[in-house]
Design a protein around this motif. Structure first.
Motif, PDB file in Angstrom:
ATOM      1  N   ASP A 214       0.845  -1.207   0.000  1.00 14.40           N
ATOM      2  CA  ASP A 214       0.000   0.000   0.000  1.00 14.40           C
ATOM      3  C   ASP A 214       0.872   1.246   0.000  1.00 14.40           C
ATOM      4  N   LYS A 215       1.972   1.161   0.744  1.00 13.16           N
ATOM      5  CA  LYS A 215       2.876   2.306   0.875  1.00 13.16           C
ATOM      6  C   LYS A 215       3.706   2.512  -0.386  1.00 13.16           C
ATOM      7  N   THR A 216       4.215   1.395  -0.945  1.00 14.26           N
ATOM      8  CA  THR A 216       5.097   1.515  -2.103  1.00 14.26           C
ATOM      9  C   THR A 216       4.332   1.705  -3.404  1.00 14.26           C
ATOM     10  N   GLY A 217       3.082   1.222  -3.426  1.00 10.92           N
ATOM     11  CA  GLY A 217       2.311   1.270  -4.663  1.00 10.92           C
ATOM     12  C   GLY A 217       2.647   0.139  -5.613  1.00 10.92           C
ATOM     13  N   ASP A 218       3.500  -0.787  -5.186  1.00  8.01           N
ATOM     14  CA  ASP A 218       3.875  -1.920  -6.042  1.00  8.01           C
ATOM     15  C   ASP A 218       2.767  -2.976  -6.040  1.00  8.01           C
TER      16      ASP A 218
END
Length: 445
Positions: free
Chosen positions: A276-280
């Motif tokens: 969620d944080k990295t967007g990966d």
């Protein structure tokens, strides 16, 4: 199914579970290996027992009378994880217990139950076919899988002239949260290491905290540099050698039923996911990207009440899960250099374990054989995974045998490997016996 053979090997499972064969502490490893050696010999295998290293190696070979028969290798391990915290076990972890259609005990799934299920299948087949097999079957059984398979590569090299295979069945596997069988053909490598720092001869009075840097702060500040603000690993060069998945591998992972919500629900997660944080992409990150994890941290006073000290020593245990092409020693050197570059030259990094990762070609004809048999038996298409997020010595086995590897076993989504109350369901156990028998039968000419 021959119920007498089923009970015979359930009794063996009981005896194996009773042996606390924890490789981390070198407990009961010869006892477990010797018990298996005796069992294989009684079933008619040619057995090599080698205790050159702390965890004995067992090589058991069942020979087919069929000319030019193919060879099926089954890899297993008899060592287990520690049982702590023992207070969370509902039953004695070293006693095989049955209730509600489940078998409880350390090693029931990982990996002793898989061994006994496969032995049951072989004895059943031999009984039904007057002692003849249509395929050579070789068991490779080690005793330090839970400790990064120490010395497995030396054992494999020693017996290289006896090792050949058309297909390798891996140590374990099972069903997912949707009760669908998963078949995977790879796993990540790993490097584990200790990180230590010392800032004074002894713990100091915490009134000095305004002028003295504590070991606890040095350690946590150093560890915090391992990730950037977006959640990616910040060690220079860490991702350089990552094997890029091909389109077939990406498609297989894209079709997996894993979702953000199921992951949160299955594990009761309360913190945001890193993806969620990295967007990966969650699935591609889980299966195809390396990790860096803190296993544990220790420093200062952790007892009841208050003790106002400034800690003089601090330590942590870390691991990096590696994907194919990544070298454990090179990765660790990159981490050491990163600490140096960030001004933490006082941080001492010590390697504890390491092994590379591996991925099979899931379109190999022998893996397609396993997929077809599984689909016919369960009347549904299994979930096909090019790799698992976990670690195992597939790389060493493939280097020795140069054969495709497929993993399936007796587990299910709540089998609790490595945790308190490890268990398997008897239905899954019996189904695995039947599938292995069908796999053997598939080699009939």
């Amino acid at each position: 199914m021959n119920m007498s053979s089923n009970q015979k090997y359930l009794n063996l499972l009981r005896d194996l579970v009773a042996l606390p064969s924890v490789s981390a502490t070198h407990r009961c490893l010869p006892e477990a290996a010797q018990l298996l050696t005796t069992t294989f010999r009684e079933l008619g295998a040619q057995v090599t027992y080698d205790d050159t290293y702390f965890a004995p190696f067992v090589l058991a070979q069942f020979r087919s009378s069929v000319p030019d028969a193919q060879t099926l290798v089954i890899y297993n391990h008899y060592d287990v994880q520690p049982v702590e915290p023992i207070s969370l076990w509902q039953t004695d972890p070293w006693t095989l217990s049955e209730h509600d259609g489940k078998l409880y005990g350390r090693g029931t799934d990982d990996d002793k139950g898989n061994i006994t299920a496969r032995l049951t299948a072989i004895e059943d087949y031999l009984t039904e076919h007057e002692g003849h097999l249509p395929v050579n079957i070789t068991f490779i059984i080690e005793g330090s899988e839970e400790s990064s398979s120490q010395h497995l590569d030396e054992y494999l090299s020693k017996y290289q002239d006896q090792l050949f295979a058309d297909l390798v069945i891996w140590e374990s596997g099972g069903k997912n949260v949707h009760d669908v069988v998963e078949i995977f053909g790879g796993n990540k490598g790993i490097v584990t290491f200790n990180v230590d720092v010392k800032t004074a001869k002894t713990d100091l009075h915490s009134s000095l905290a305004g002028v003295v840097d504590s070991a606890a702060w040095r350690l946590t500040q150093a560890l915090a540099t391992l990730f950037d603000r977006e959640g990616h690993i910040a060690v220079p060069g860490f991702y350089d050698d990552v094997a890029i998945p091909n389109q077939r591998e990406k498609e297989l992972v894209r079709n997996l039923p894993t979702t953000r919500d199921t992951l949160i629900q299955q594990h009761g997660l309360t913190s945001p996911l890193l993806s969620d944080k990295t967007g990966d992409d969650l699935k591609e990150t889980l299966y195809f990207q390396p990790t860096l994890n803190i296993e544990g941290i220790q420093s200062g006073y952790l007892g009841d009440g208050v003790k106002t000290v400034l800690p003089a020593v601090a330590s942590a245990k870390l691991e990096a899960r590696l994907v194919p092409n990544m070298d454990p020693d090179k990765t660790l050197q990159q981490i050491k250099q990163h600490f140096q570059n960030e001004g933490f030259s006082d941080i001492v990094v010590t390697k504890t374990l390491g092994q590379p990762g591996y991925r099979s070609d899931m379109s190999d004809p022998e893996i397609l054989r396993v997929i077809d048999i599984t689909e016919k038996y369960y009347h549904q298409h299994p979930v096909i995974m090019p790799t698992s997020p976990g670690t195992g010595p597939m790389y060493y086995i493939h280097e020795a045998l140069n054969a495709p590897i497929a993993s399936l076993g007796v587990g299910y989504a709540h089998t609790l490997d490595h945790a308190p109350n490890e268990n398997i369901r008897l239905t899954d156990y019996n189904q695995h016996i039947a599938v292995i028998k069908e796999l053997i039968r598939s080699y009939e000419k």
